[in-house]
Enzyme design. Structure first.
Site, PDB file in Angstrom:
ATOM      1  N   ASN A 285      18.984 -18.647  28.704  1.00  0.00           N
ATOM      2  CA  ASN A 285      19.137 -17.269  28.258  1.00  0.00           C
ATOM      3  C   ASN A 285      17.815 -16.539  28.027  1.00  0.00           C
ATOM      4  OD1 ASN A 285      18.958 -19.164  26.012  1.00  0.00           O
ATOM      5  ND2 ASN A 285      19.267 -17.408  24.667  1.00  0.00           N
TER       6      ASN A 285
ATOM      7  N   CYS B 268      19.769 -13.763  19.275  1.00  0.00           N
ATOM      8  CA  CYS B 268      20.264 -14.557  18.156  1.00  0.00           C
ATOM      9  C   CYS B 268      19.138 -15.058  17.252  1.00  0.00           C
ATOM     10  CB  CYS B 268      21.075 -15.751  18.671  1.00  0.00           C
ATOM     11  SG  CYS B 268      22.520 -15.274  19.627  1.00  0.00           S
TER      12      CYS B 268
END
Length: 376
Positions: free
Chosen positions: A150, A323
């Site tokens: 990611n 995140c």
């Protein structure tokens, strides 16, 4: 002007998904477990969405279990997969560059006595088949690896790992976090060969709060939430029908245009690389492989300063994973990059809505930032 290039964090909900979610909330609002007409209407919508997601994954609808997000799917697959297999062993293979949903779940299992082999990545952030093969043991019960990193966009050969496990007649279950790969790279559950696949809606223009876990027929893992009979008794709780219906619609649209959109994003990514590297030769491109993620660094910059400058120009990118909310990237540290490269790294990520004008605006803003802010 607004140029949104943080699509690896989340995507804009497409009109079709938003429309079906709204309709589900105000018209088709029954509980799928109810036996009256409104309930049966909702059950039909649930079945339709499950089939749409299954078609996008290339699997049977009975192999699709709705979750609240990709992180939940990761936690379910890893925790319950390990618990279901622990009589056969307690060794798990993963990597140093996994999403925190995987890493932190594994840390919890480690505290419970499971042994985790965290593999080192390749320079692009992927994990090689040979690294997994070298770590494989007779007591290995689970392999969990991200399909597309990611932060770097590096692509791990999950199908190759599945074939290797089969060749070794390994008992290990294979799970992949395919949140960044789903509807970006061509694959089906069958060709991939994984036992469990986590996906998420908000990465493909569906709303936040919906995802799914593929569990291959014949794989026996424990339910994630006990209670009612929803999701074949594997995840109790009334289904989030607006999000589920929207997820189904988004999957159908994404599947229909996946090849064209992936080619478009890949071309835009290369155009961005060419111009950024031409105008700022010190640029370092990190990783690669996925068409929608571009990680670059300009050593000597501070990524947060660049992000703030670009935001002032209406251009939105990110430092690393959304995140993390600050702190150095564990992914880039695992790649053993110099501190100045890590500190100057930013992630640019595309969607099917990204245009050439967006790339021009990005590159112009980066060049302007470079000229004004470099080495401050």
């Amino acid at each position: 002007m607004e140029v949104y290039l943080d699509n690896a964090a989340t995507t804009r909900v497409c009109t079709e998904a938003a429309d079906i979610a709204y309709k589900t909330m105000i018209e088709n609002y029954g509980n799928p477990s109810s036996t009256h007409t409104k309930g049966r209407e909702a059950k039909a919508a649930l079945d339709k969405a499950r089939k749409q997601v299954a078609d996008a994954l290339g699997c049977a609808p009975t192999e699709v279990f709705f979750t609240s997000c990709g992180s939940e799917g990761d936690s379910w697959a890893i925790t319950k997969g390990a618990e279901s297999m622990e009589r056969r062993g307690r060794h798990i293979i993963s990597s140093l560059v996994e999403h925190d949903a995987v890493r932190k779940t594994l840390y919890d299992l480690e505290k419970r006595g499971f042994e985790i082999s965290f593999l080192e990545p390749e320079p692009d952030g992927s994990i090689s088949v040979s690294a997994v093969e070298n770590a494989l043991r007779e007591d290995t019960i689970l392999v969990t690896l991200m399909m597309v990193n990611n932060e770097t966009g590096g692509v791990t050969d999950i199908a190759g790992i599945a074939k290797m496990l089969k060749a070794h007649k390994s008992q290990a279950l294979l799970h992949t976090d395919a949140v960044q790969g789903f509807m970006k790279l061509p694959f089906s559950a069958k060709t991939l060969g994984a036992d469990m696949i986590s996906i998420s809606g908000h990465k493909i223009h569906a709303p936040k709060g919906i995802g799914a876990l593929y569990i291959k027929t014949g794989v026996k893992i424990k339910p994630f939430i006990r209670g009612g009979s929803q999701e074949a008794g594997m995840r109790a709780g009334t289904e989030a029908m607006p999000q589920i219906a929207a997820f189904g619609a988004a999957c159908e649209i994404a599947k229909a245009g996946m090849r064209q959109n992936s080619e478009k994003m890949s071309a835009l990514r290369q155009a961005a690389i060419d111009r950024i590297c031409s105008e700022m030769p010190e640029t370092r491109v990190i990783g690669g492989g996925s068409p929608h993620i571009l990680s670059v660094s300009l050593p000597g910059w501070r990524s947060e300063v660049i992000m703030n400058y670009l935001e002032s120009k209406g251009v939105y990118i990110s430092r690393s994973s959304a995140c993390k909310k600050g702190g150095r990237s564990h992914v880039l540290e695992a790649l053993k990059l110099p501190a100045d490269v890590i500190d100057g790294a930013v992630r640019i990520s595309f969607s099917r809505y990204t245009t050439e004008d967006d790339i021009d605006a990005l590159c112009s803003a980066l060049r302007e930032a470079h000229d004004k802010l470099a080495h401050r």
